[in-house]
Design a protein around this motif. Structure first.
Motif, PDB file in Angstrom:
ATOM      1  N   LYS A 434      34.044  17.194 -41.478  1.00  0.00           N
ATOM      2  CA  LYS A 434      33.715  15.783 -41.628  1.00  0.00           C
ATOM      3  C   LYS A 434      34.442  15.212 -42.837  1.00  0.00           C
ATOM      4  CE  LYS A 434      29.113  16.146 -39.549  1.00  0.00           C
ATOM      5  NZ  LYS A 434      27.647  15.965 -39.762  1.00  0.00           N
ATOM      6  N   LYS A 477      38.846  12.210 -35.003  1.00  0.00           N
ATOM      7  CA  LYS A 477      37.931  11.468 -34.143  1.00  0.00           C
ATOM      8  C   LYS A 477      36.941  10.687 -34.992  1.00  0.00           C
ATOM      9  CE  LYS A 477      38.164  14.928 -30.422  1.00  0.00           C
ATOM     10  NZ  LYS A 477      37.387  15.903 -29.620  1.00  0.00           N
ATOM     11  N   GLU A 478      36.465   9.572 -34.449  1.00  0.00           N
ATOM     12  CA  GLU A 478      35.444   8.766 -35.122  1.00  0.00           C
ATOM     13  C   GLU A 478      34.335   8.464 -34.127  1.00  0.00           C
ATOM     14  OE1 GLU A 478      34.953   4.617 -37.714  1.00  0.00           O
ATOM     15  OE2 GLU A 478      36.932   5.282 -37.021  1.00  0.00           O
ATOM     16  N   ASP A 479      33.099   8.836 -34.476  1.00  0.00           N
ATOM     17  CA  ASP A 479      32.000   8.605 -33.543  1.00  0.00           C
ATOM     18  C   ASP A 479      31.417   7.207 -33.741  1.00  0.00           C
ATOM     19  OD1 ASP A 479      30.342   8.708 -35.755  1.00  0.00           O
ATOM     20  OD2 ASP A 479      29.652  10.747 -35.387  1.00  0.00           O
ATOM     21  N   VAL A 480      30.370   6.899 -33.004  1.00  0.00           N
ATOM     22  CA  VAL A 480      29.845   5.531 -32.980  1.00  0.00           C
ATOM     23  C   VAL A 480      29.281   5.083 -34.323  1.00  0.00           C
ATOM     24  CG1 VAL A 480      29.352   5.514 -30.519  1.00  0.00           C
ATOM     25  CG2 VAL A 480      27.651   6.451 -32.091  1.00  0.00           C
ATOM     26  N   ASP A 481      28.822   6.023 -35.162  1.00  0.00           N
ATOM     27  CA  ASP A 481      28.261   5.616 -36.450  1.00  0.00           C
ATOM     28  C   ASP A 481      29.294   5.678 -37.575  1.00  0.00           C
ATOM     29  OD1 ASP A 481      28.560   8.288 -36.884  1.00  0.00           O
ATOM     30  OD2 ASP A 481      26.495   8.666 -37.553  1.00  0.00           O
ATOM     31  N   THR A 483      31.346   8.224 -38.387  1.00  0.00           N
ATOM     32  CA  THR A 483      31.650   9.544 -38.936  1.00  0.00           C
ATOM     33  C   THR A 483      33.001  10.020 -38.420  1.00  0.00           C
ATOM     34  OG1 THR A 483      29.308  10.131 -39.064  1.00  0.00           O
ATOM     35  CG2 THR A 483      30.886  11.942 -39.119  1.00  0.00           C
ATOM     36  N   THR A 485      35.875  12.935 -38.112  1.00  0.00           N
ATOM     37  CA  THR A 485      35.997  14.388 -38.133  1.00  0.00           C
ATOM     38  C   THR A 485      37.441  14.792 -37.854  1.00  0.00           C
ATOM     39  OG1 THR A 485      35.445  14.577 -35.777  1.00  0.00           O
ATOM     40  CG2 THR A 485      33.619  14.731 -37.360  1.00  0.00           C
TER      41      THR A 485
END
Length: 695
Positions: A434, A477-481, A483, A485
């Motif tokens: 992260k 990658k970037e998630d919905v909140d 974050t 990685t």
């Protein structure tokens, strides 16, 4: 290949020596003298550090000298942090105390100063001896050895044997199609960039395109120049002229060289390959590009580079990111090298081992060909098994060649960025890292240098971006909140591990192990209830391991690591409903993610060096320490999914360095209102609860 990097650490220590905290302690004359002497000694050492760091690869004596200096610098760092902690404690504890209690405690100013004077004197004497030894190495002040040598092993040409290239036909056809389409649709000079990590075959793709029959038909002139490190305009212009005309050019000055090049290009459609470009300076590229603008419509430049920043700067169309070979193509390439004319009955039994070896290569042609070549004349199963189970740096000359190619990218990093990269070796291969966690750990280790008014977190973001652009990180990658990685390719991980050398070792621990006083960060993950109280001071001493660095495993699962003087623990098999902190004043990173804790002890608020507090998914947590406002260095406070929390501690607005706050609960009491947020420079996602309490 272990490397000792000290210039960032020494710079940070020098900043600390000049910091406000030392002045706050009202140093007596003798102690001021010691501090001044230390500052002078370190400044003298700092002047030659870069040269020493460059020369350590050729001199074992210099590397040993840097190792001694590193340990002394760590000792001094601990002493300085004691000073900083004392200064902060005094500013926060102004209540009257018993004179007797104060006199016999470490808080007594006289006893504290005497103790610090003794420690300063010991470290200063050690550093004086080390500084005295530097003269025998003939180190130069200022920058390190900056002269650029043209390594003949890195020189390339346009020649390629296409029958030996496997798995790149699709990539070649895509680029050829783009070139042929460009010839009739673009008036200006077009620049295509092929980007990717070392060893993927960027040069090979460029060679295939350069020698394609259809490409050769549409260009009047074709030239190939291997650029490498030195983007010298005069040398490049001369090399381009010589490549186009096919013979040596005797012109030595830049202006007549560029005029000669312009004359050669007028009315001609040309294809120029600039292979292995590292230059990141836009003005240098602009000066060279001016001389290339004279070509006919459809003229094209192909650039190969490892650096995404270079590709973005030079390309006039979206750059082509070269990927790894597929499993089938990797196996075909390996068979070509390892088995020659094909398998027979005797070596067919090696296929299973061979496929496992190919998996370790991660689709990188350089590694596949190198390791296949090692095995070409070996037919014993035991020999193949030894290669399969060996670390890449132990694989004779071919293993060194693989790392040497990858290492070029590392050598182009500034020292502080090298530390951040090699630190990532503490994570296992294929680990999803992260971004914010990485930055927090870099900060905890002191790897991120201060740069004017730029916040350490912002500087950490810049470092992460640079390492991404330079192909050290992949699968971003970037998630919905929000974050972010990333991962590291296995070979890049091998490179980082080879650089760190033996700074990490694995030990086994248990509930009786002690978190050292010098620990910088502590992780506790996925605990399951088994004890009521986890006292961090009940563990066995690990001071000697901390000094040289270790990996620490409290269970047989996926947890580890203590780095140099810093500790991280994952997946602990025990848990607590309460935690006791004692003598953990150096702690900078504390992660209790998912722990079954209901409260944190008030002693948590005495961790004045703490930068990251991760309490995410602590579903049972009901209260934060009342003195949380005293954590003046706190940057990250993660309380996501702490559903049992009903209020916030007072005066969080005093945490001026806070950048990440996942949740805030508005309260009715003074110091708990929503106005506590107004002075904070927060970023990322923030959930605000208790809005009915907003007046």
């Amino acid at each position: 290949m272990t490397e000792v990097l000290l210039s960032p650490l020494v710079g940070t220590i020098l900043d600390s020596l000049k910091s406000w905290s030392l002045k706050e302690l009202e140093l007596p004359g003798s102690l001021k003298t010691e501090v001044a002497s230390l500052e002078s000694t370190l400044t003298t050492i700092q002047a030659v550090l870069q040269d020493a760091e460059e020369k350590q690869w050729k001199s074992e004596a210099i590397k040993n000298w840097l190792g001694k200096l590193k340990q002394a610098a760590y000792d001094l760092e601990v002493v300085l942090e004691d000073f900083n902690t004392e200064a902060q404690s005094r500013s926060l504890h102004t209540d009257a105390r018993s004179q007797v209690t104060t006199f016999f405690s470490l808080r007594n100013p006289l006893l504290f100063r005497l103790d610090m004077a003794r420690k300063f004197k010991n470290v200063r004497e050690k550093l004086d001896v080390i500084a005295g030894e530097k003269s025998k190495f003939h180190l130069r002040e200022g920058v390190g050895e900056a002269e650029i040598e043209r390594n003949e092993d890195r020189q390339t040409s346009s020649l390629v044997k296409e029958s030996e290239v496997l798995g790149r036909a699709d990539e070649k056809e895509k680029i050829v199609s783009m070139l042929l389409c460009n010839v009739s649709h673009h008036d200006d000079l077009s620049v295509y960039a092929i980007c990717g990590m070392g060893g993927l075959g960027k040069t090979t793709i460029a060679q295939l395109v350069f020698n394609d029959v259809n490409v050769a038909k549409v260009f009047d002139l074709r030239g190939w120049v291997c650029v490498s490190d030195d983007f010298d305009i005069k040398w490049l212009t001369k090399a381009i002229v010589e490549s186009f005309v096919g013979n040596s050019c005797g012109i030595q000055e830049l202006d007549p060289l560029q005029r000669c090049l312009a004359e050669k290009l007028v009315g001609k459609r040309f294809l120029l390959v600039l292979d292995d470009v590292w230059n990141e300076y836009h003005d240098k590229w602009d000066r060279l590009k001016q001389a290339l603008q004279c070509g006919r419509k459809g003229s094209t430049v192909i650039v190969t580079t490892r650096l995404e920043k270079v590709a973005l700067m030079m390309a006039t169309t979206p750059f082509y990111r070269l990927g790894c070979l597929s499993d089938d193509d990797s196996w075909s390439l390996f068979k070509q090298r390892a088995f020659g004319m094909g398998m027979n009955g005797s070596n067919a039994n090696l296929e299973t081992i061979g496929r496992q070896i190919v998996q370790r290569c991660g689709g990188v042609p350089l590694a596949i060909k190198a390791i296949g070549s090692i095995l070409r004349f070996r037919s014993q199963e035991s020999e193949w098994l030894r290669v399969k189970d060996s670390e890449i740096w132990d694989l004779e000359d071919e293993g060194s060649r693989i790392l040497a190619v990858l290492r070029l990218s590392y050598e182009h990093l500034p020292p502080y960025m090298r530390q951040c990269f090699s630190f990532c070796s503490i994570f296992p291969k294929d680990f999803v890292m992260k971004k914010n966690e990485l930055i927090g750990l870099w900060m905890a280790n002191g790897f991120i240098p201060s740069r004017g008014a730029l916040d350490l977190h912002d500087m950490g973001c810049e470092i992460f971006s640079e390492l991404t652009w330079r192909s050290f990180f992949q699968e971003i990658k970037e998630d919905v909140d929000g974050t972010v990685t990333c991962k590291m390719h296995d070979l890049i991980h091998d490179l980082a591990t080879s650089i760190m050398g033996q700074e990490c070792c694995v030990i086994e621990g248990n509930e009786g192990s002690q978190i050292p006083k010098t620990a910088r960060h502590l992780f506790v993950y996925n605990s399951s209830p088994s004890t009521n109280v986890m006292d961090l001071t009940k563990l066995q001493p690990l001071q000697s391991l901390i000094q040289r660095g270790c990996r620490f495993n409290l269970s047989n699962r996926s947890g580890f690591f203590c780095k140099q003087k810093y500790l991280k623990v994952l997946d602990m098999d025990f848990n607590s409903t309460n935690i006791a902190f004692k003598s953990s004043k150096h702690l900078r990173y504390l992660c209790l993610h998912g722990a079954h804790v209901k409260t944190l002890p008030e002693s948590t608020s005495s961790l004045h060096n703490l930068q990251t507090l991760n309490l995410g998914d602590c579903y049972n947590l009901q209260m934060l320490p009342k003195g949380t406002k005293n954590l003046k260095n706190l940057r990250y406070l993660d309380i996501r999914n702490c559903d049992a929390l009903t209020s916030m501690p007072v005066a969080l607005g005093q945490l001026s360095f806070l950048r990440k706050l996942s949740m805030f609960i508005v309260g009715k009491e003074d110091g708990c209102g929503i106005d506590e947020l107004k002075g904070l420079a927060l970023e990322g996602e923030l959930s605000i609860k208790g809005l009915h309490n907003v007046k």
